[in-house]
Design an enzyme around this catalytic site. Structure first.
Site, PDB file in Angstrom:
ATOM      1  CE  LYS A   1      -4.560   0.759   0.649  1.00  0.00           C
ATOM      2  NZ  LYS A   1      -5.724  -0.028   0.304  1.00  0.00           N
TER       3      LYS A   1
ATOM      4  N   GLY B   1     -25.618   1.495   4.221  1.00  0.00           N
ATOM      5  CA  GLY B   1     -24.822   2.258   3.256  1.00  0.00           C
ATOM      6  C   GLY B   1     -25.155   1.824   1.849  1.00  0.00           C
TER       7      GLY B   1
ATOM      8  CB  VAL C   1     -19.890  -1.807  -3.251  1.00  0.00           C
ATOM      9  CG1 VAL C   1     -19.972  -3.321  -3.167  1.00  0.00           C
ATOM     10  CG2 VAL C   1     -18.485  -1.370  -3.594  1.00  0.00           C
ATOM     11  CB  ALA C   2     -24.752  -0.874  -1.334  1.00  0.00           C
TER      12      ALA C   2
HETATM   13  P1  NAD Z   1     -19.362   4.704  -1.329  1.00  0.00           P
HETATM   14  O1  NAD Z   1     -18.727   5.910  -0.729  1.00  0.00           O
HETATM   15  O2  NAD Z   1     -19.866   4.784  -2.718  1.00  0.00           O
HETATM   16  O3  NAD Z   1     -20.581   4.215  -0.407  1.00  0.00           O
HETATM   17  C1  NAD Z   1     -20.601   4.265   0.966  1.00  0.00           C
HETATM   18  C2  NAD Z   1     -22.002   4.697   1.378  1.00  0.00           C
HETATM   19  O4  NAD Z   1     -22.106   4.586   2.812  1.00  0.00           O
HETATM   20  C3  NAD Z   1     -22.309   6.173   1.055  1.00  0.00           C
HETATM   21  O5  NAD Z   1     -23.540   6.256   0.352  1.00  0.00           O
HETATM   22  C4  NAD Z   1     -22.376   6.846   2.413  1.00  0.00           C
HETATM   23  O6  NAD Z   1     -23.287   7.937   2.445  1.00  0.00           O
HETATM   24  C5  NAD Z   1     -22.837   5.687   3.292  1.00  0.00           C
HETATM   25  N1  NAD Z   1     -22.556   5.870   4.723  1.00  0.00           N
HETATM   26  C6  NAD Z   1     -21.458   6.393   5.312  1.00  0.00           C
HETATM   27  N2  NAD Z   1     -21.597   6.356   6.660  1.00  0.00           N
HETATM   28  C7  NAD Z   1     -22.779   5.774   6.906  1.00  0.00           C
HETATM   29  C8  NAD Z   1     -23.486   5.448   8.095  1.00  0.00           C
HETATM   30  N3  NAD Z   1     -22.984   5.707   9.309  1.00  0.00           N
HETATM   31  N4  NAD Z   1     -24.700   4.854   7.989  1.00  0.00           N
HETATM   32  C9  NAD Z   1     -25.213   4.572   6.762  1.00  0.00           C
HETATM   33  N5  NAD Z   1     -24.599   4.870   5.622  1.00  0.00           N
HETATM   34  C10 NAD Z   1     -23.412   5.472   5.676  1.00  0.00           C
HETATM   35  O7  NAD Z   1     -18.295   3.532  -1.153  1.00  0.00           O
HETATM   36  P2  NAD Z   1     -18.230   2.138  -1.901  1.00  0.00           P
HETATM   37  O8  NAD Z   1     -17.199   2.208  -2.963  1.00  0.00           O
HETATM   38  O9  NAD Z   1     -19.607   1.646  -2.209  1.00  0.00           O
HETATM   39  O10 NAD Z   1     -17.587   1.235  -0.726  1.00  0.00           O
HETATM   40  C11 NAD Z   1     -18.355   0.849   0.403  1.00  0.00           C
HETATM   41  C12 NAD Z   1     -17.470   0.060   1.356  1.00  0.00           C
HETATM   42  O11 NAD Z   1     -16.920  -1.073   0.676  1.00  0.00           O
HETATM   43  C13 NAD Z   1     -16.259   0.836   1.880  1.00  0.00           C
HETATM   44  O12 NAD Z   1     -15.999   0.416   3.196  1.00  0.00           O
HETATM   45  C14 NAD Z   1     -15.132   0.406   0.966  1.00  0.00           C
HETATM   46  O13 NAD Z   1     -13.862   0.517   1.599  1.00  0.00           O
HETATM   47  C15 NAD Z   1     -15.494  -1.043   0.742  1.00  0.00           C
HETATM   48  N6  NAD Z   1     -14.944  -1.620  -0.491  1.00  0.00           N
HETATM   49  C16 NAD Z   1     -15.217  -1.053  -1.686  1.00  0.00           C
HETATM   50  C17 NAD Z   1     -14.703  -1.614  -2.850  1.00  0.00           C
HETATM   51  C18 NAD Z   1     -15.024  -1.023  -4.196  1.00  0.00           C
HETATM   52  O14 NAD Z   1     -14.772  -1.698  -5.204  1.00  0.00           O
HETATM   53  N7  NAD Z   1     -15.565   0.166  -4.274  1.00  0.00           N
HETATM   54  C19 NAD Z   1     -13.890  -2.759  -2.781  1.00  0.00           C
HETATM   55  C20 NAD Z   1     -13.628  -3.327  -1.525  1.00  0.00           C
HETATM   56  C21 NAD Z   1     -14.162  -2.737  -0.383  1.00  0.00           C
END
Ligand code: NAD
Length: 357
Positions: A80, A180, A184-185
């Site tokens: 990293k 959240g 990804v979701a």
């Molecule tokens: P993102 O920023 O698009 O989505 C995160 C969502 O969580 C946002 O909509 C935000 O408003 C919401 N959020 C933040 N705090 C919150 C809370 N307390 N309660 C409810 N909702 C809340 O990020 P993402 O890319 O979708 O990633 C989501 C998670 O998955 C992160 O932890 C990230 O590290 C992990 N992740 C992502 C990937 C990827 O390919 N993007 C890969 C591995 C892991």
């Protein structure tokens, strides 16, 4: 911080301190383990308050990448980088190019990609100075946003875990609480809804809520209420640490499976879930779709179909973890670490035999 001692005790291989005064660059590149192949992990850009905080962060993240890449079956090690700067105010193209030159100097021992604070545009600038960068925009021949692959991998892993926790791998009418609703979701939900799952969603961002609502999800007004939802699967897809001693007793689910990194606040939380009979699908095994997808950019032209086929293999990794947990009578959190460590140890041993005179 006694850096050599920290590196020795954590089995780190290399730490590079990269400074370019003209470019305003101060960065650390941590390579944890390259037994399986070159270290792959993102570049975080973050204004940590102290040098020690920055170092602690980059070392911890590098180690986590070793486990993620190993458990995913990739021929990649863990590393990293951290650019010690505020991504909103400090970064610029010159800084990224200067950083790229340091990566080039490592000769491919470390391959970088996006992380918190860095963007595809930053990667494009880095790529002007080095070829050891993946996750470039599609227009530059890269695989683009990894979220689609991550969401798909989680879906496939969730199904195989559901077979154990719910007795069926069909997610039809299965109730899933998603914390959240970001990138990804959103992709994960697309797959879940095709199968007929019932989603309850919380988020703190009104735009995310609007997207979830448009898909017919039940929306929680109070994001904190997500822990109390009567559901079969709880999917943490926001930030880390949401599974902790304050939340575990509130969970009603049979299984925890989501995208967030470092879902467990402490290792003990993995043990508590296991003792409660809640199947925890280890985050770094389940959310490896993004990194698997990125690996299909290394040394070959990116082919989405081929990469996605491999991402679907996350189901096999999840199955392996569940079977180690059963056979060894250990939590799934420990079983995932075991899977990664065993793979590295066996390759290291084989290399030792090969190198012996
Ligand atoms: P993102 O920023 O698009 O989505 C995160 C969502 O969580 C946002 O909509 C935000 O408003 C919401 N959020 C933040 N705090 C919150 C809370 N307390 N309660 C409810 N909702 C809340 O990020 P993402 O890319 O979708 O990633 C989501 C998670 O998955 C992160 O932890 C990230 O590290 C992990 N992740 C992502 C990937 C990827 O390919 N993007 C890969 C591995 C892991």
């Amino acid at each position: 911080m006694e850096i050599v001692e920290v590196m020795e005790s954590g089995d780190y291989e290399q730490l590079v301190v990269a400074v370019d005064k003209n470019a305003g660059l101060k960065a650390f590149i941590a390579i944890h383990d390259t037994t399986l192949g070159p270290a792959l992990g993102g570049t975080r850009i973050w204004p940590h308050p102290t040098e020690e905080a920055a170092l602690t962060d980059v070392l911890r993240l590098a180690r986590a990448m070793t486990y993620k890449n190993a458990a995913a079956g990739l021929n990649l090690g863990g590393g990293k980088a951290l650019i010690w700067a505020d991504p909103r105010t400090d970064k610029h193209e010159g800084m990224m190019r200067a950083f790229g030159q340091f990566l080039e100097g490592l000769g491919g021992r470390y391959i970088t990609t996006e992380d918190v604070g860095s963007t595809p545009e930053d990667l494009a600038a880095i790529s002007q100075a080095t070829s050891h960068v993946v996750g470039l925009p599609r227009t530059l021949g890269g695989s683009g946003d990894p979220s689609k692959a991550t969401g798909f991998g989680i879906y496939r892993g969730m199904k195989v875990a559901a077979k154990q926790a719910l007795g069926t791998d069909s997610l039809k009418d299965v109730s899933i609480a998603i914390q959240g609703f970001g990138k990804v979701a959103g992709y994960l939900a697309d797959h879940l809804l095709v199968e007929g799952a019932r989603l309850t969603v919380c988020d703190i961002n009104p735009d995310a809520i609007a997207r979830a609502k448009a898909l017919g999800s039940t929306i929680l007004e109070d994001p904190d209420a997500i822990y109390d939802v009567d559901c079969e699967i709880f999917a943490p897809c926001a930030l880390g640490g949401s599974i902790n001693s304050n939340t575990i007793d509130r969970l009603q689910c049979k299984m925890v499976a989501g995208s967030a990194n470092n879902q467990l606040l402490t290792p003990e939380d993995g043990e508590t879930l296991w003792k409660k009979g809640v199947l925890y699908v280890p985050d770094y095994v389940l959310n490896a779709g993004g990194v698997i997808n990125l690996s299909y950019e290394i040394g070959r032209p990116y082919q989405e179909e081929e990469a996605m086929e491999r991402v679907a293999g996350i189901a096999d990794s999840v199955e392996k973890v569940m079977s180690i947990s059963k056979d060894e009578n250990i939590s799934t959190a420990k079983a995932a670490d075991w899977l990664a460590e065993m793979r590295i140890k066996s390759v290291r041993r084989a290399k030792g035999i090969y190198l012996a005179p």
